[in-house]
Design an enzyme around this catalytic site. Structure first.
Site, PDB file in Angstrom:
ATOM      1  N   TYR A 197       0.816  -1.217   0.000  1.00 18.88           N
ATOM      2  CA  TYR A 197       0.000   0.000   0.000  1.00 18.88           C
ATOM      3  C   TYR A 197       0.851   1.270   0.000  1.00 18.88           C
ATOM      4  CZ  TYR A 197      -2.900   3.828   1.618  1.00 18.88           C
ATOM      5  OH  TYR A 197      -3.495   5.056   1.753  1.00 18.88           O
TER       6      TYR A 197
ATOM      7  N   LYS B 135       1.202   3.957  -3.151  1.00 17.69           N
ATOM      8  CA  LYS B 135       0.785   5.351  -3.017  1.00 17.69           C
ATOM      9  C   LYS B 135       1.943   6.306  -3.301  1.00 17.69           C
ATOM     10  CE  LYS B 135      -2.711   6.775  -1.783  1.00 17.69           C
ATOM     11  NZ  LYS B 135      -3.915   7.204  -2.544  1.00 17.69           N
TER      12      LYS B 135
END
Length: 365
Positions: free
Chosen positions: A157, A161
Site C-alpha cells: 500500500y 501510493k
C-alpha cells in the site's frame, strides 16, 4: 460567460466511498461555480443522486479506475478531477497485484484521461504513508513537507501510493490535447476520521470481540489525525488554487491538517468509543511486538487454507507505536486553507455517528 467563470464539472474517483462522500458534501455546500459532480466508483450508492439540486447535479457512475475506457468516458467534459480512489490494505487482505493495479494503474489511467480529454486540473488524494512512519520506527515529530526523513516502505500500500503520487506530480506541466498545461497537486492526509469511517467500526468490532477491551500501545506515542470534512475542504481549496494560482500550487504536495489533538491511535479512538464501556488494556511493548510477529507467523502458516488477517501485525504495530505528527502552514500560505470545522465540531459530528453503533453486543455482526 467566459470559460473561467462558467459552472464547473467535477469528477471524484472513489466518489461513493468514505472520503468521496465528504468531498461530495463539501462541493455541494461550498462550491458556487458548480454544475455537476460525477462520482465514479466500483461500489456505487445510487441514493447519492438524490442530493442533486436545481443547479447542481449529482451523477453516479459505476466503474473501475483500472479500466481506461471507463475513466475516459466518465471524465469526458469534466473540468477538475479529484482522484481519491484507492485500495487501502496494510493487513495482507488483498494481493499486491490488485493493490498496484488500483493505486498505480488507476492513477495512470486518470492522468491519461486528463490528457486525452483536455482536463487541466487534477488533485490527488495521497497519504501520510508515502512519507511514513517507516518500519524502522523513526519518529516524525511536528514535521512539515520539507522535513528530512528516512522513507522506507515494505508494504504494497505505501509503496503504491508513493509511486502514484510521484506519477501525479511528474505529470504536472504535461500538455493536454488542446495544448494547455496539466496542473496537478497532491494532498497527504494523516489518519482520517469521521462519519462512515470503516476503520473506526473495525476498532469497535475488535474491542467487542476481545470482551470489551481495546489493546493499545504506550501513551507516549502520538499521531496526527484529521477530520474527513476538513480533508475534503482542503481538496476544494487546492482545486481552486490550481485554477487561480498554478504558479504556486501546481506540482506541490501538502499535508492535510486541522485542530484535532495529537494522541495515540487508541487514545484518540477512545475519545469516541468510551461511551460503550470499553476498557483499555495496556500491554508492554515487548508483548505487543511478540503478538504482532505471532500473527504474522500464523498468517503465513494458515495461508494455504485460511486468510488470517488480524488488525495487529508487524507493520501495523510499528506504525501505531511510532509517533508521526505534522505542523505546517503550507496549505494556508499557498491557497488560504483553514479548517472548515473546528475540533469541537469534528468531535460532535463524529460522535453522533459513532452513537449509532449497536448497543446490544450480542447482535454485533
Amino acid at each position: 460567460m467566459s470559460d473561467g467563470e462558467r459552472d464547473r464539472v467535477y469528477l471524484i474517483t472513489g466518489g461513493c466511498g468514505f472520503l468521496g462522500q465528504h468531498l461530495l458534501q463539501v462541493l455541494l455546500e461550498k462550491e458556487d461555480n458548480l454544475s455537476e459532480v460525477r462520482l465514479l466508483d466500483k461500489h456505487v450508492d445510487p441514493g447519492l443522486t438524490q442530493l442533486s439540486t436545481d443547479r447542481k447535479k449529482v451523477t453516479v457512475v459505476q466503474g473501475d479506475v483500472t479500466d481506461y475506457a471507463t475513466v475516459l468516458q466518465a471524465s469526458r467534459g469534466a473540468d477538475v478531477i479529484i482522484h481519491s480512489a484507492s485500495l487501502v490494505d496494510v493487513w495482507h487482505r488483498v494481493p499486491e497485484a490488485v493493490i498496484r493495479s488500483v493505486n498505480i494503474k488507476g492513477t495512470e489511467n486518470v492522468i491519461n484521461a486528463c490528457v486525452e480529454n483536455s482536463i487541466q486540473y487534477l488533485v490527488y488524494t495521497s497519504s501520510m504513508e508515502v512519507v511514513g512512519p517507516n518500519v524502522k520506527g523513526d519518529p516524525f515529530l511536528r514535521g512539515n513537507e520539507d522535513t528530512p526523513y528516512h522513507i522506507h516502505h515494505t508494504m504494497p500500500y505505501p509503496k503504491s501510493k508513493a509511486l502514484a503520487e510521484r506519477m501525479v506530480l511528474e505529470a504536472n506541466g504535461t500538455k493536454v490535447s488542446r495544448g494547455e498545461a496539466l496542473c496537478t497537486c497532491s494532498l497527504r492526509p494523516t489518519g482520517i476520521y469521521g462519519e462512515k469511517h470503516q476503520l473506526m467500526k473495525d476498532f469497535y468490532q475488535d474491542a467487542v470481540n476481545r470482551g470489551f477491551h481495546l489493546t493499545g500501545i504506550p501513551k507516549s506515542t502520538e499521531h496526527g489525525r484529521v477530520y474527513a470534512g476538513n480533508v475534503a475542504w482542503m481538496h476544494l481549496l487546492a482545486a481552486r488554487g490550481l485554477m487561480e494560482q498554478p504558479q504556486t500550487v501546481a506540482g506541490e504536495a501538502y499535508f492535510c491538517y486541522d485542530e484535532s489533538p495529537y494522541k495515540s491511535y487508541q487514545d484518540f479512538n477512545m475519545l469516541f468509543l468510551a461511551g460503550f464501556g470499553f476498557r483499555e488494556l495496556r500491554l508492554p511493548a515487548l508483548v505487543l511486538w511478540c503478538l504482532a510477529y505471532t500473527n504474522d507467523l500464523l498468517r503465513w502458516l494458515l495461508k494455504p487454507v485460511y486468510n488470517y488477517t488480524p488488525l495487529l501485525n508487524h507493520y501495523t504495530y510499528t506504525v501505531a507505536s511510532t509517533s508521526f505528527t505534522v505542523r505546517t502552514d503550507k496549505a494556508l500560505r499557498h491557497f488560504q486553507y483553514r479548517p472548515l470545522y473546528d475540533w469541537e465540531q469534528c468531535r460532535a459530528r463524529t460522535q453522533s455517528w459513532v452513537n449509532t453503533f449497536p448497543l446490544d453486543f450480542n447482535k454485533v455482526a
